[in-house]
Design a protein around this motif. Structure first.
Motif, PDB file in Angstrom:
ATOM      1  N   ASP A  59     125.446  31.476 -13.870  1.00 28.71           N
ATOM      2  CA  ASP A  59     125.654  30.495 -12.797  1.00 28.71           C
ATOM      3  C   ASP A  59     124.509  30.522 -11.791  1.00 28.71           C
ATOM      4  N   THR A  60     123.598  31.458 -11.933  1.00 28.82           N
ATOM      5  CA  THR A  60     122.454  31.552 -11.028  1.00 28.82           C
ATOM      6  C   THR A  60     121.608  30.285 -11.102  1.00 28.82           C
ATOM      7  N   ALA A  61     121.390  29.662  -9.944  1.00 30.96           N
ATOM      8  CA  ALA A  61     120.649  28.387  -9.876  1.00 30.96           C
ATOM      9  C   ALA A  61     120.546  27.957  -8.426  1.00 30.96           C
ATOM     10  N   VAL A  62     119.744  26.941  -8.210  1.00 28.02           N
ATOM     11  CA  VAL A  62     119.787  26.214  -6.941  1.00 28.02           C
ATOM     12  C   VAL A  62     120.841  25.117  -7.098  1.00 28.02           C
ATOM     13  N   TYR A  63     121.756  25.054  -6.150  1.00 30.81           N
ATOM     14  CA  TYR A  63     122.847  24.090  -6.200  1.00 30.81           C
ATOM     15  C   TYR A  63     122.567  22.950  -5.222  1.00 30.81           C
ATOM     16  N   TYR A  64     122.731  21.718  -5.725  1.00 29.38           N
ATOM     17  CA  TYR A  64     122.467  20.518  -4.945  1.00 29.38           C
ATOM     18  C   TYR A  64     123.723  19.671  -4.841  1.00 29.38           C
ATOM     19  N   CYS A  65     123.955  19.101  -3.663  1.00 33.65           N
ATOM     20  CA  CYS A  65     124.991  18.076  -3.578  1.00 33.65           C
ATOM     21  C   CYS A  65     124.319  16.702  -3.594  1.00 33.65           C
ATOM     22  N   ALA A  66     125.088  15.720  -4.002  1.00 29.89           N
ATOM     23  CA  ALA A  66     124.561  14.368  -4.151  1.00 29.89           C
ATOM     24  C   ALA A  66     125.641  13.352  -3.808  1.00 29.89           C
ATOM     25  N   MET A  67     125.208  12.180  -3.374  1.00 25.26           N
ATOM     26  CA  MET A  67     126.120  11.113  -2.979  1.00 25.26           C
ATOM     27  C   MET A  67     125.741   9.821  -3.690  1.00 25.26           C
ATOM     28  N   ASP A  68     126.748   9.096  -4.132  1.00 18.47           N
ATOM     29  CA  ASP A  68     126.548   7.760  -4.719  1.00 18.47           C
ATOM     30  C   ASP A  68     126.987   6.720  -3.712  1.00 18.47           C
ATOM     31  N   THR A  69     126.029   6.057  -3.081  1.00 16.61           N
ATOM     32  CA  THR A  69     126.373   5.008  -2.112  1.00 16.61           C
ATOM     33  C   THR A  69     126.255   3.616  -2.712  1.00 16.61           C
ATOM     34  N   LYS A  70     125.977   3.534  -4.012  1.00 20.32           N
ATOM     35  CA  LYS A  70     125.849   2.216  -4.656  1.00 20.32           C
ATOM     36  C   LYS A  70     127.204   1.651  -5.024  1.00 20.32           C
ATOM     37  N   ARG A  71     128.182   2.509  -5.150  1.00 19.48           N
ATOM     38  CA  ARG A  71     129.536   2.095  -5.516  1.00 19.48           C
ATOM     39  C   ARG A  71     130.517   2.735  -4.534  1.00 19.48           C
ATOM     40  N   SER A  72     131.440   1.951  -4.010  1.00 20.32           N
ATOM     41  CA  SER A  72     132.388   2.495  -3.034  1.00 20.32           C
ATOM     42  C   SER A  72     133.822   2.397  -3.559  1.00 20.32           C
ATOM     43  N   LEU A  73     134.631   3.341  -3.135  1.00 22.24           N
ATOM     44  CA  LEU A  73     136.072   3.357  -3.413  1.00 22.24           C
ATOM     45  C   LEU A  73     136.378   3.309  -4.914  1.00 22.24           C
ATOM     46  N   VAL A  74     135.609   4.096  -5.686  1.00 21.08           N
ATOM     47  CA  VAL A  74     135.827   4.125  -7.131  1.00 21.08           C
ATOM     48  C   VAL A  74     136.333   5.491  -7.565  1.00 21.08           C
ATOM     49  N   SER A  75     136.974   5.515  -8.727  1.00 22.25           N
ATOM     50  CA  SER A  75     137.413   6.783  -9.303  1.00 22.25           C
ATOM     51  C   SER A  75     136.253   7.435 -10.032  1.00 22.25           C
ATOM     52  N   VAL A  76     136.377   8.737 -10.186  1.00 20.07           N
ATOM     53  CA  VAL A  76     135.352   9.475 -10.917  1.00 20.07           C
ATOM     54  C   VAL A  76     135.554   9.267 -12.414  1.00 20.07           C
ATOM     55  N   THR A  77     134.463   9.012 -13.109  1.00 18.90           N
ATOM     56  CA  THR A  77     134.496   8.901 -14.564  1.00 18.90           C
ATOM     57  C   THR A  77     133.439   9.836 -15.140  1.00 18.90           C
ATOM     58  N   THR A  78     133.381   9.898 -16.451  1.00 20.12           N
ATOM     59  CA  THR A  78     132.381  10.764 -17.088  1.00 20.12           C
ATOM     60  C   THR A  78     130.959  10.297 -16.787  1.00 20.12           C
ATOM     61  N   ALA A  79     130.816   9.051 -16.355  1.00 24.16           N
ATOM     62  CA  ALA A  79     129.486   8.540 -16.012  1.00 24.16           C
ATOM     63  C   ALA A  79     128.844   9.357 -14.897  1.00 24.16           C
ATOM     64  N   TYR A  80     129.668  10.002 -14.085  1.00 20.38           N
ATOM     65  CA  TYR A  80     129.134  10.733 -12.943  1.00 20.38           C
ATOM     66  C   TYR A  80     128.500  12.063 -13.322  1.00 20.38           C
ATOM     67  N   LYS A  81     128.450  12.358 -14.633  1.00 12.01           N
ATOM     68  CA  LYS A  81     127.646  13.495 -15.081  1.00 12.01           C
ATOM     69  C   LYS A  81     126.156  13.186 -14.976  1.00 12.01           C
ATOM     70  N   ASP A  82     125.835  11.922 -14.917  1.00  9.96           N
ATOM     71  CA  ASP A  82     124.454  11.463 -14.954  1.00  9.96           C
ATOM     72  C   ASP A  82     123.838  11.475 -13.558  1.00  9.96           C
ATOM     73  N   LYS A  83     122.689  12.130 -13.430  1.00 14.12           N
ATOM     74  CA  LYS A  83     122.005  12.210 -12.125  1.00 14.12           C
ATOM     75  C   LYS A  83     121.684  10.837 -11.553  1.00 14.12           C
ATOM     76  N   SER A  84     121.459   9.864 -12.412  1.00 13.69           N
ATOM     77  CA  SER A  84     121.051   8.534 -11.952  1.00 13.69           C
ATOM     78  C   SER A  84     122.161   7.798 -11.215  1.00 13.69           C
ATOM     79  N   MET A  85     123.395   8.316 -11.270  1.00 11.28           N
ATOM     80  CA  MET A  85     124.496   7.678 -10.544  1.00 11.28           C
ATOM     81  C   MET A  85     124.401   7.918  -9.040  1.00 11.28           C
ATOM     82  N   TYR A  86     123.599   8.892  -8.645  1.00  8.95           N
ATOM     83  CA  TYR A  86     123.540   9.323  -7.248  1.00  8.95           C
ATOM     84  C   TYR A  86     122.224   8.895  -6.624  1.00  8.95           C
ATOM     85  N   ASP A  87     122.274   8.463  -5.368  1.00  4.07           N
ATOM     86  CA  ASP A  87     121.039   8.007  -4.740  1.00  4.07           C
ATOM     87  C   ASP A  87     120.593   8.851  -3.555  1.00  4.07           C
ATOM     88  N   PHE A  88     121.409   9.796  -3.136  1.00  2.00           N
ATOM     89  CA  PHE A  88     120.981  10.714  -2.083  1.00  2.00           C
ATOM     90  C   PHE A  88     121.274  12.153  -2.507  1.00  2.00           C
TER      91      PHE A  88
END
Length: 130
Positions: A90-119
């Motif tokens: 588990d050793t790593a640098v951990y990053y949080c990310a936010m998706d502001t392109k889509r609002s009020l949505v449920s999480v799907t498997t698509a959110y494994k993809d880094k490109s879903m997040y813009d910040f």
């Protein structure tokens, strides 16, 4: 412009626990999906967990399922990652990310993809010793 600031990383022995926090500057934090990723030396950044705007849906990488828990506090504009039963891998640098392109949505498997997040935050180091 959104700023994300992670904290809570550190050095821990295998089997131990840490809780990471990510504070967001966004006034509309409560509308967006948040995620945690990690990057070990020499490896690509990989998905860890994500959580929907309300906290109602979550999604985890298989490697952390049952050990890590993602949660959020929409009053404090903060997302958390509780990490238990930590392993050296588990050793790593951990990053949080936010998706502001889509609002009020449920999480799907698509959110494994880094490109879903813009910040992204700047990251916090987690080191697990054996």
């Amino acid at each position: 412009q959104v700023q994300l600031v992670e904290s809570g990383g550190g050095l821990v022995q295998a089997g131990g626990s840490l809780r990471l926090s990510c504070a967001a500057s966004s006034r509309t934090f409560n509308r967006y999906t948040m995620g945690w990723f990690r990057q070990a030396p020499g490896k690509e950044r990989e998905f860890v967990a994500s959580i929907s705007w309300s906290g109602g849906t979550t999604y985890y990488a298989d490697s952390v399922k049952g050990r890590f828990t993602i949660s959020r506090d929409n009053v404090k504009n903060t997302v958390y990652l509780q990490m238990n039963s930590l392993k050296p891998e588990d050793t790593a640098v951990y990053y949080c990310a936010m998706d502001t392109k889509r609002s009020l949505v449920s999480v799907t498997t698509a959110y494994k993809d880094k490109s879903m997040y813009d910040f992204w935050g700047q990251g916090t180091q987690v080191t697990v010793s054996s």
